[in-house]
Every structure is written in C-alpha cells, then in structure tokens.
Design a protein around this motif. Structure first.
Motif, PDB file in Angstrom:
ATOM      1  N   UNK A 128       1.275  -1.488  -0.332  1.00  0.00           N
ATOM      2  CA  UNK A 128      -0.102  -0.452  -0.018  1.00  0.00           C
ATOM      3  C   UNK A 128       1.139   1.268   0.140  1.00  0.00           C
ATOM      4  N   UNK A 129       0.738   2.420  -0.681  1.00  0.00           N
ATOM      5  CA  UNK A 129       1.496   2.930  -1.082  1.00  0.00           C
ATOM      6  C   UNK A 129       0.714   4.082   0.193  1.00  0.00           C
ATOM      7  N   UNK A 130       1.899   4.977   0.674  1.00  0.00           N
ATOM      8  CA  UNK A 130       1.769   6.035   1.805  1.00  0.00           C
ATOM      9  C   UNK A 130       1.168   7.034   0.978  1.00  0.00           C
ATOM     10  N   UNK A 131       1.267   7.583  -0.252  1.00  0.00           N
ATOM     11  CA  UNK A 131       1.125   8.962  -0.306  1.00  0.00           C
ATOM     12  C   UNK A 131      -0.042   9.161  -2.264  1.00  0.00           C
ATOM     13  N   UNK A 132       0.292   7.657  -2.523  1.00  0.00           N
ATOM     14  CA  UNK A 132      -0.681   8.054  -3.534  1.00  0.00           C
ATOM     15  C   UNK A 132      -1.330   6.222  -3.944  1.00  0.00           C
ATOM     16  N   UNK A 133      -1.809   6.269  -2.959  1.00  0.00           N
ATOM     17  CA  UNK A 133      -2.252   5.342  -2.757  1.00  0.00           C
ATOM     18  C   UNK A 133      -3.583   5.244  -4.051  1.00  0.00           C
ATOM     19  N   UNK A 134      -3.793   4.164  -4.697  1.00  0.00           N
ATOM     20  CA  UNK A 134      -4.769   4.396  -6.265  1.00  0.00           C
ATOM     21  C   UNK A 134      -5.537   2.970  -5.945  1.00  0.00           C
TER      22      UNK A 134
END
Length: 98
Positions: free
Chosen positions: A88-94
C-alpha cells in the motif's frame, strides 16, 4: 503488516495480469540497490512484477522472500519465474482492496 486474504490476493492477481515486469533479477541476485528500487516502485505503483532470469543462481523462492522482506511488501504470487508484489502506497494510494 496484515496478511492479505485469499479474496484480496485474487483481486490483486487479476490487476497484475496486464502489468509487465519492471525489474529483472539475474546473475547478481538480490542486492541492496534492487531492494531500494523495488521500494520506490511500490510507493509509486503499489503493484509490481519482477521477473527472475535464467542466469539467476538463487532459488526463486529465496529471491521472492528476500525481496518481499527487504521491501516490506506482500507476496501476491510467485508463478513460473515471475514475482508479483503489493504494498500500500503512503502518498499515492490508488488500489482499493476488497
């Protein structure tokens, strides 16, 4: 880090199906530089594929485990010589997991 459910893994596998591998593990095996690049790619994309080349000396399960641990990611799938990783991305969750 929670483990992924079967449903989530199936969902991620279907998403990963169309992705091309962006890294290749070859003769050098897994090194610190590869781990750093994988971490950055996961932050940007969340879901990536890595292919293990024929000339890689390490066992593919060991390669998958060391990259997974190094990048603190989830191993979605190891099929043939292709590793699918998710984090899971911390800043760019898609990606929204089911």
């Amino acid at each position: 880090m929670k483990t992924l459910t079967g449903k989530q893994k199936r969902f991620l596998r279907s998403k990963a199906h169309h992705i091309k591998p962006i890294f290749q593990v070859g003769k050098g095996g897994v090194n610190e530089n590869l781990i750093i690049q994988v971490k950055e790619a996961l932050e940007a994309r969340e879901l990536i594929k890595i292919s293990i080349l024929q000339n890689c000396d390490e066992d593919k399960d060991e390669v998958a485990t060391s990259i997974r641990k190094g990048a603190k990611a989830h191993l979605v799938q190891l099929i043939g010589s292709t590793i699918v990783l998710y984090k899971e991305s911390e800043n760019q969750k898609t990606i929204e997991l089911p």
